[in-house]
Design a protein around this motif. Structure first.
Motif, PDB file in Angstrom:
ATOM      1  N   VAL A   1       6.197  -6.698  -5.768  1.00 21.03           N
ATOM      2  CA  VAL A   1       4.744  -6.833  -5.911  1.00 21.03           C
ATOM      3  C   VAL A   1       4.480  -8.094  -6.724  1.00 21.03           C
ATOM      4  O   VAL A   1       5.388  -8.648  -7.338  1.00 21.03           O
ATOM      5  N   GLY A   2       3.235  -8.523  -6.722  1.00 21.66           N
ATOM      6  CA  GLY A   2       2.901  -9.653  -7.578  1.00 21.66           C
ATOM      7  C   GLY A   2       3.062  -9.277  -9.035  1.00 21.66           C
ATOM      8  O   GLY A   2       3.723  -9.963  -9.814  1.00 21.66           O
ATOM      9  N   SER A   3       2.475  -8.152  -9.410  1.00 21.05           N
ATOM     10  CA  SER A   3       2.516  -7.658 -10.788  1.00 21.05           C
ATOM     11  C   SER A   3       2.208  -6.175 -10.759  1.00 21.05           C
ATOM     12  O   SER A   3       1.243  -5.746 -10.116  1.00 21.05           O
ATOM     13  N   THR A   4       3.008  -5.383 -11.447  1.00 18.15           N
ATOM     14  CA  THR A   4       2.722  -3.953 -11.504  1.00 18.15           C
ATOM     15  C   THR A   4       1.423  -3.692 -12.264  1.00 18.15           C
ATOM     16  O   THR A   4       0.698  -2.741 -11.953  1.00 18.15           O
ATOM     17  N   ASN A   5       1.107  -4.536 -13.259  1.00 16.02           N
ATOM     18  CA  ASN A   5      -0.176  -4.385 -13.949  1.00 16.02           C
ATOM     19  C   ASN A   5      -1.336  -4.608 -12.987  1.00 16.02           C
ATOM     20  O   ASN A   5      -2.302  -3.839 -12.947  1.00 16.02           O
ATOM     21  N   ALA A   6      -1.253  -5.692 -12.194  1.00 12.93           N
ATOM     22  CA  ALA A   6      -2.323  -5.984 -11.233  1.00 12.93           C
ATOM     23  C   ALA A   6      -2.454  -4.872 -10.205  1.00 12.93           C
ATOM     24  O   ALA A   6      -3.567  -4.504  -9.797  1.00 12.93           O
ATOM     25  N   GLU A   7      -1.324  -4.316  -9.795  1.00 14.49           N
ATOM     26  CA  GLU A   7      -1.356  -3.215  -8.832  1.00 14.49           C
ATOM     27  C   GLU A   7      -2.081  -2.011  -9.416  1.00 14.49           C
ATOM     28  O   GLU A   7      -2.877  -1.350  -8.738  1.00 14.49           O
ATOM     29  N   CYS A   8      -1.848  -1.736 -10.689  1.00 16.59           N
ATOM     30  CA  CYS A   8      -2.536  -0.611 -11.344  1.00 16.59           C
ATOM     31  C   CYS A   8      -4.045  -0.850 -11.404  1.00 16.59           C
ATOM     32  O   CYS A   8      -4.839   0.074 -11.170  1.00 16.59           O
ATOM     33  N   PHE A   9      -4.450  -2.072 -11.720  1.00 19.61           N
ATOM     34  CA  PHE A   9      -5.884  -2.356 -11.774  1.00 19.61           C
ATOM     35  C   PHE A   9      -6.522  -2.212 -10.392  1.00 19.61           C
ATOM     36  O   PHE A   9      -7.662  -1.739 -10.281  1.00 19.61           O
ATOM     37  N   GLU A  10      -5.807  -2.602  -9.352  1.00 18.06           N
ATOM     38  CA  GLU A  10      -6.341  -2.417  -7.998  1.00 18.06           C
ATOM     39  C   GLU A  10      -6.547  -0.936  -7.702  1.00 18.06           C
ATOM     40  O   GLU A  10      -7.554  -0.549  -7.099  1.00 18.06           O
ATOM     41  N   ARG A  11      -5.610  -0.113  -8.120  1.00 22.14           N
ATOM     42  CA  ARG A  11      -5.749   1.334  -7.919  1.00 22.14           C
ATOM     43  C   ARG A  11      -6.940   1.870  -8.708  1.00 22.14           C
ATOM     44  O   ARG A  11      -7.679   2.743  -8.228  1.00 22.14           O
ATOM     45  N   ALA A  12      -7.116   1.376  -9.924  1.00 24.29           N
ATOM     46  CA  ALA A  12      -8.243   1.830 -10.744  1.00 24.29           C
ATOM     47  C   ALA A  12      -9.570   1.468 -10.084  1.00 24.29           C
ATOM     48  O   ALA A  12     -10.502   2.291 -10.036  1.00 24.29           O
ATOM     49  N   LEU A  13      -9.672   0.250  -9.570  1.00 25.19           N
ATOM     50  CA  LEU A  13     -10.903  -0.185  -8.899  1.00 25.19           C
ATOM     51  C   LEU A  13     -11.180   0.638  -7.650  1.00 25.19           C
ATOM     52  O   LEU A  13     -12.336   0.804  -7.235  1.00 25.19           O
ATOM     53  N   ALA A  14     -10.114   1.178  -7.053  1.00 27.20           N
ATOM     54  CA  ALA A  14     -10.268   2.012  -5.855  1.00 27.20           C
ATOM     55  C   ALA A  14     -10.555   3.470  -6.202  1.00 27.20           C
ATOM     56  O   ALA A  14     -10.694   4.305  -5.309  1.00 27.20           O
ATOM     57  N   GLY A  15     -10.640   3.779  -7.508  1.00 28.21           N
ATOM     58  CA  GLY A  15     -11.022   5.120  -7.923  1.00 28.21           C
ATOM     59  C   GLY A  15      -9.912   6.011  -8.413  1.00 28.21           C
ATOM     60  O   GLY A  15     -10.123   7.204  -8.630  1.00 28.21           O
ATOM     61  N   ASP A  16      -8.713   5.463  -8.613  1.00 26.84           N
ATOM     62  CA  ASP A  16      -7.607   6.298  -9.080  1.00 26.84           C
ATOM     63  C   ASP A  16      -7.964   6.935 -10.425  1.00 26.84           C
ATOM     64  O   ASP A  16      -8.526   6.268 -11.308  1.00 26.84           O
TER      65      ASP A  16
END
Length: 255
Positions: A23-38
């Motif tokens: 992945v580009g960044s596991t932190n960035a991946e987490c923020f994407e999940r948060a923005l999607a409602g996780d």
């Protein structure tokens, strides 16, 4: 209702885990999940990162063989109580690494606030980032990279890896230990209500209390004696004129 009964417990069963490849960044991946409602309590791990980040915008080299992980928390505590969270995270990583090091290994210590050192060499990068979400929630991501098989050279600090200390282990095996120790540390932290307990434990593993240090701040550097941390987790620096200064954030270097 007793204090124990009223606590919001953090148990391993409360957390989810998703393992990815590069992945580009596991932190960035987490923020994407948060923005999607996780809803949070989500671990993301990756075999490698193409855009890993360290503090102050530095690059974190992320080749296969080391552990790259991030934990997404949603509204983990009131904003005023988040200051001690890095100490709790450091304890979790310290405890996970301690379980795999030999008893006669070099000292395993924590350099304020959350660098994990083996023999005064850095073996872990921890990056906490927060973001306000459009729905009013606050996402906090804890990124943790642990040097297992190799060590990226850092211009700012000596580094090591677990292999240097006789540890042969897969990232998956080490993550299983971190998964448990983080749940235990967050339970002890208790949304900031357990700060006193965290500070007490952190002090037992602190590196360099009583030694001369320099702290690099965004606008200047100051030197003095590292006198430990106060009850909120702030660094205590005794300067040459005996004045005690408290520091909330900065890069620490031993002289």
């Amino acid at each position: 209702m007793s204090d124990q009964a009223s606590r919001h417990r953090s148990l391993p069963a409360d957390f989810r885990h998703e393992a990815l490849q590069e992945v580009g960044s596991t932190n960035a991946e987490c923020f994407e999940r948060a923005l999607a409602g996780d809803p949070g309590h989500l671990w993301i791990t990756a075999t490698a990162q193409s855009g890993g980040r360290a503090r102050r915008g530095r690059t974190w080299v992320s080749e296969p063989g080391n552990l790259y992980s991030s934990l997404l928390l949603i509204d983990p505590a009131p904003m005023a109580d988040l200051g001690s969270l890095p100490l709790a995270v450091a304890l979790a990583v310290h405890d996970a690494i301690r379980t795999v090091l030999a008893a006669d290994a070099a000292p395993l210590e924590i350099k304020w606030p959350n660098d994990i050192l083996i023999g005064r060499r850095k073996t872990c990068g921890i990056l906490l980032e927060g973001q306000s979400l459009p729905d009013g929630r606050h996402a906090l991501v804890i990124g943790i990279g642990i040097n297992i098989a190799f060590k990226p050279e850092l211009a700012t600090y000596p580094v090591t890896c677990l292999a240097d200390h006789g540890v042969t282990m897969s990232p998956e095996e080490l993550f299983a230990r971190l998964f448990v120790s983080m749940a235990e540390a967050l339970d002890l932290w208790d949304r900031g209500q357990g700060t006193a307990r965290i500070v007490q434990r952190w002090r037992r593993h602190a590196c360099g209390i009583g030694e001369k240090i320099t702290v690099n701040l965004p606008d200047r550097s100051i030197s003095g004696e590292f006198s430990g941390i106060d009850d909120k987790g702030l660094l205590l620096l005794r300067q040459a004129d005996e004045r005690m200064t408290t520091i909330a954030a900065g890069d620490v270097f031993f002289e």
